[in-house]
Write an enzyme that holds these catalytic residues in place. Structure first.
Site, PDB file in Angstrom:
ATOM      1  N   CYS B  92      96.881 -15.694  12.926  1.00  0.00           N
ATOM      2  CA  CYS B  92      97.628 -16.948  12.802  1.00  0.00           C
ATOM      3  C   CYS B  92      96.703 -18.160  12.764  1.00  0.00           C
ATOM      4  O   CYS B  92      97.148 -19.281  12.515  1.00  0.00           O
ATOM      5  CB  CYS B  92      98.623 -17.088  13.942  1.00  0.00           C
ATOM      6  SG  CYS B  92      99.743 -15.688  13.974  1.00  0.00           S
ATOM      7  N   HIS B 383     107.325 -19.753  11.178  1.00  0.00           N
ATOM      8  CA  HIS B 383     105.892 -19.509  11.324  1.00  0.00           C
ATOM      9  C   HIS B 383     105.435 -18.378  10.411  1.00  0.00           C
ATOM     10  O   HIS B 383     105.269 -17.247  10.848  1.00  0.00           O
ATOM     11  CB  HIS B 383     105.620 -19.189  12.810  1.00  0.00           C
ATOM     12  CG  HIS B 383     104.249 -18.685  13.090  1.00  0.00           C
ATOM     13  ND1 HIS B 383     103.118 -19.240  12.542  1.00  0.00           N
ATOM     14  CD2 HIS B 383     103.807 -17.667  13.888  1.00  0.00           C
ATOM     15  CE1 HIS B 383     102.052 -18.578  12.983  1.00  0.00           C
ATOM     16  NE2 HIS B 383     102.452 -17.615  13.791  1.00  0.00           N
ATOM     17  N   CYS B 414      97.220 -20.400  18.617  1.00  0.00           N
ATOM     18  CA  CYS B 414      96.903 -19.087  19.164  1.00  0.00           C
ATOM     19  C   CYS B 414      97.050 -18.040  18.071  1.00  0.00           C
ATOM     20  O   CYS B 414      97.764 -18.254  17.095  1.00  0.00           O
ATOM     21  CB  CYS B 414      97.859 -18.765  20.313  1.00  0.00           C
ATOM     22  SG  CYS B 414      99.585 -18.770  19.799  1.00  0.00           S
TER      23      CYS B 414
END
Lengths: 445, 428
Positions: B92, B383, B414
């Site tokens: 990510c 996301h 994160c």
């Protein structure tokens, strides 16, 4: 697939039926080909009296390499008739004598262009009557012409003869395919008339802003302005961002997402064009919506949203755009036939589009605009083949298509070509005009 | 060879609205979405036919055919085909890491301009055959002659047939990211109520940003979607309270579908450049890309939460730049889960954690929560893993530009594998 009368009668049983029943068979219109010639044949140029304007036109056509005919005995592509020197209605005989034989031999998609003088400048009642008569004759000729031919009037103010070439170039060319029975007013230019270095790219080096550019007529406007050399800033609402990007990247322009009704819409356009493109020369106010309802059922929301988007937003944006537009530039508004003839269920739309026409003539005369040498004009499209009109019920659609002198709907490019013409620096004698792109639709004055 | 570094500017960005899994982009590939994001950027900044210094992007979930995903997307876009490109992948953190790489090359003077981005699809996911089947099929392929190949084929057993699709489970623990986070949430005592509050704020802030036109030059519609499909402007504590826990067990089951990010599809890109390049293209600098840091934590044996690495990275980044945690006008802490953000904030406030884990003499302290994710974050927007970094960089840069020169923003993201990627932007 939706039934299309125009295509049905082009061949086979449709053609036989139409011929046997005497039904109209639309001609494939001649449209602008950047590589083609201005006119596909000779132009017959004649006039009344000394015909001084006709002499200028002949000289210009010669320079442009267009063959000139001195009679209609052989087939001609167009007739330019100079009636600027008529004194009384009796002088109209010249017009009859010139046009009647021409209509027999003129080629398909032919052009009849009659040059006159403004009625307001007439020095006698008889002269005024004669001048006004021309409009009536030309409109009638438009209805008599066959095979995609058109008839238009160009009224040249005294002393504005220098500016007559641009409208004649437009009317003779394929760019005016769907412009029929219109009156072009040519006045003393607001800034010097300038021919482009290359007529294949009349907008070379110009920056144009087009609102509502993501689809339909707006996308066609962006296409034509870019084809003619302009860098196009394509504006539309964020929800239309995807298609807007496609148009902008296809043309090598830029995309600007905004709601034209936002308070800062004009300021954002100025900021974008000045920082990214160093300013702008052309603005086309094309963004518009419909929210149809019969007036008895029309709520305040429908009323207001249409007036906001189609009219009030233009007034607001112009407050920022007018001071920022480059001197000698061009503003073009998109009106509608509904603003001239009215339309059932479209009181709000008709109001907004008629308002656009009023705004156009007043803004053109505004001292700031005149001082900056800006032209302000409007186009009023009639029945144009778009995604929107494709959804209209069959019968209504066919009536819309056929209720005009050319027996077919226009294309978005026809509207765009007229806007392109208004945007030429050679067209600086043309301001405050509203020109219909409607194939001489039966509706409206 | 120059030794002094110059500044790298964030000039703008573009993304497509994020769609929920199997929603508007169910049929779109990573390449389709990345190309659309690039094309929107090209149109917005008038870069048609332009050769940009470098395009760097990536995807977390990728088909093997997409080995050159970014380059292929460039070739399909309106950019000049002579624009070089390469793929990266850092879970990510991919999108933000891409921006770090591009900004570093600009600072070094190796490129004048660059585009950083990321894309991910959870709908058009690659499907692989089972590991047993794959190995046996490769053996068949290796066998010489029809006889040997047939022989190898006879080795196949019905139980070998199976498909493996990618999930967001940690390879070394077999736990899903949510299950990992549930452990950390428990450790830090993050309540359900606090998580729901953060989720509501995310939705309201993102909705308000659309409302005020903030997203008008950050987002370009795609496949009929004009706003993030996950956005619920009318989200409320009452509505979120009705949701059943999705991760964790018993009393500690505080994480729901409402305060965790859903699987999403989308793409984002950011335009960066030198000051000179920006001026030559009539583009105003939104923010300066000041500095960045990455960290990894040992979530396997080190008793640290899987998603806690940004807490470490930020501490190091602040130290290097001589800044306090409170020296920022805006904080962008990626909302993988509401509890991630809250656990990170709590850790920075915790003296014990800051001393023993971060090696500081005192706690980093608390932040002004009104400066946190002011235009919404992943809980509202969604996301699509690699696309989140680009969304945040472009949005924060614009927010800092509105605030004015010298304003400061902190980004914290994160990532799977116990990774964290963080950066500082300064308004221009």
């Amino acid at each position: 697939m939706a039934f299309d009368y125009g295509k049905f009668v082009q061949g086979g049983i449709g053609k036989q039926l139409a011929t046997a029943l005497g039904l109209p068979r639309p001609t494939r219109l001649r449209r602008h080909d950047p590589k083609g010639s201005l006119v596909p044949g000779a132009v017959y140029v004649t006039g009344h009296g000394d015909a001084k304007v006709a002499h200028r036109v002949s000289a210009w056509l010669e320079r442009a390499g267009v063959p000139i005919a001195t009679s209609p005995s052989t087939s001609v592509a167009a007739l330019v008739l100079d009636m600027s020197e008529i004194e009384t209605p009796a002088d109209l005989e010249t017009l009859r004598a010139a046009v009647a034989p021409t209509l027999k031999t003129i080629q398909p998609t032919g052009r009849v262009i009659v040059i006159g003088r403004p009625v307001e400048e007439a020095t006698s009642v008889a002269q005024g009557a004669a001048r006004r008569a021309i409009e009536g004759i030309v409109r009638s000729i438009g209805k008599e012409m066959r095979a995609g031919g058109t008839a238009n009037t160009v009224l040249v103010a005294d002393g504005a003869e220098d500016a007559v070439e641009a409208p004649l170039r437009f009317l003779l060319s394929g760019r005016s395919a769907y412009v029929d029975a219109q009156v072009f007013h040519v006045a003393t230019p607001v800034a010097p008339v300038e021919d482009p270095s290359d007529w294949a790219k009349p907008l070379e080096g110009k920056v144009a802003v087009v609102t509502g550019a993501a689809r339909g007529i707006g996308a066609a406007i962006a296409d034509v302005l870019a084809r003619d050399g302009a860098t196009v800033v394509c504006v539309d609402i964020p929800a239309a961002g995807g298609p807007l990007v496609e148009v902008a990247n296809r043309l090598g322009g830029s995309a600007l997402q905004l709601d034209v009704t936002a308070d800062d819409a004009g300021a954002k356009i100025v900021e974008h064009t000045v920082s990214r493109h160093g300013g702008f020369d052309i603005v086309v106010h094309n963004a518009g919506i419909t929210r149809d309802k019969l007036l008895v059922n029309m709520d305040a929301d429908r009323w207001d949203s249409v007036l906001q988007v189609n009219l009030l937003s233009i007034l607001r944006m112009n407050e920022a755009l007018v001071p920022a537009i480059n001197d000698g530039g061009h503003i073009v508004n998109v009106a509608s036939i509904a603003g001239i003839a009215g339309n059932r269920g479209q009181t709000n739309y008709g109001a907004s589009k008629a308002g656009v026409i009023g705004m156009t003539s007043l803004l053109a005369a505004d001292p700031t605009i005149v001082a900056k040498g800006i032209t302000v004009n409007a186009v009023a499209p009639g029945f144009i083949e778009t995604e929107m009109t494709a959804k209209v019920p069959l019968a209504t659609r066919e009536i819309g298509r056929l209720m005009n002198s050319i027996s077919q709907g226009g294309l978005p490019i026809d509207v765009a070509e007229t806007i392109g013409f208004f945007s030429w620096d050679a067209s600086r004698g043309v301001t405050g005009n509203t020109v219909r792109v409607c194939g001489q639709m039966m509706m409206g004055a | 060879m120059t030794t002094s570094l110059r500044r790298a500017a964030v000039l703008g960005g573009n993304r497509i609205p994020f769609a929920r899994q199997f929603g508007a982009y169910a049929e779109a590939s990573n390449q389709d979405m990345l190309t659309a994001a690039l094309d929107g950027l090209v149109a917005r900044y008038h870069l048609g036919g332009e050769q940009v210094g470098e395009v760097v992007a990536g995807a977390v979930i990728k088909h093997s055919r997409d080995f050159n995903l970014t380059r292929e997307s460039v070739l399909g876009s309106a950019l000049s085909p002579s624009t070089p490109a390469y793929d990266i992948q850092q879970a990510c953190g991919t999108g933000l890491e891409a921006a770090i790489l591009v900004s570093n090359k600009i600072k070094l003077g190796q490129i004048e301009s660059g585009i950083a981005g990321g894309v991910d699809t959870s709908s058009d996911a690659p499907i692989a055959v089972s590991e047993k089947l794959r190995k046996k099929l490769l053996k068949v392929n290796r066998a010489k002659g029809a006889k040997n190949q047939l022989l190898a084929l006879t080795d196949l057993r019905p139980t070998d047939f199976g498909i493996a699709s990618p999930g967001n489970t940690e390879p070394r623990t077999g736990l899903s990211m949510g299950e990992h986070m549930a452990q950390t949430a428990k450790t830090w005592g993050i309540t359900r109520e606090a998580q729901d509050e953060l989720a509501v704020a995310s939705h309201r802030n993102l909705a308000a940003s659309y409302e005020r036109g903030f997203q008008d030059d950050l987002v370009t519609s795609f496949k009929g979607l004009a706003k993030d499909a996950n956005l619920r402007p009318d989200s409320s504590m009452e509505k979120l309270a009705t949701l059943k826990p999705a991760f964790g067990k018993g009393e500690n089951a505080t994480m729901t579908a409402g305060n965790s990010t859903p699987l999403t599809d989308g793409a984002s890109v950011v335009l960066l450049g030198s000051e000179e390049w920006a001026a030559a293209h009539g583009l105003s600098v939104q923010a300066w890309f000041v500095d960045a840091e990455t960290a990894g934590v040992d979530f396997l044996h080190g008793d640290e939460g899987l998603l806690m690495a940004p807490a470490y990275a930020v501490a190091r980044l602040l130290e290097r730049n001589g800044l306090a945690l409170q020296d920022f006008d805006y904080y962008e802490i990626h909302e993988a889960f509401a509890s991630t953000v809250l656990a990170t904030l709590k850790a920075w406030e915790d003296e014990d954690f800051c001393k023993n884990r971060l090696g500081r003499t005192e706690a980093l302290g608390s932040i002004d929560r009104t400066k946190l994710n002011v235009n919404g974050s992943s809980l509202a927007a969604g996301h699509p893993f690699a696309a989140t970094g680009g969304r945040i960089v472009a949005s924060l840069a614009k927010q800092l530009h509105e605030k004015g020169p010298g304003s400061r923003g902190l980004i914290s993201i994160c990532a799977a594998g116990g990774l964290g990627v963080v950066a500082i932007l300064e308004g221009a």
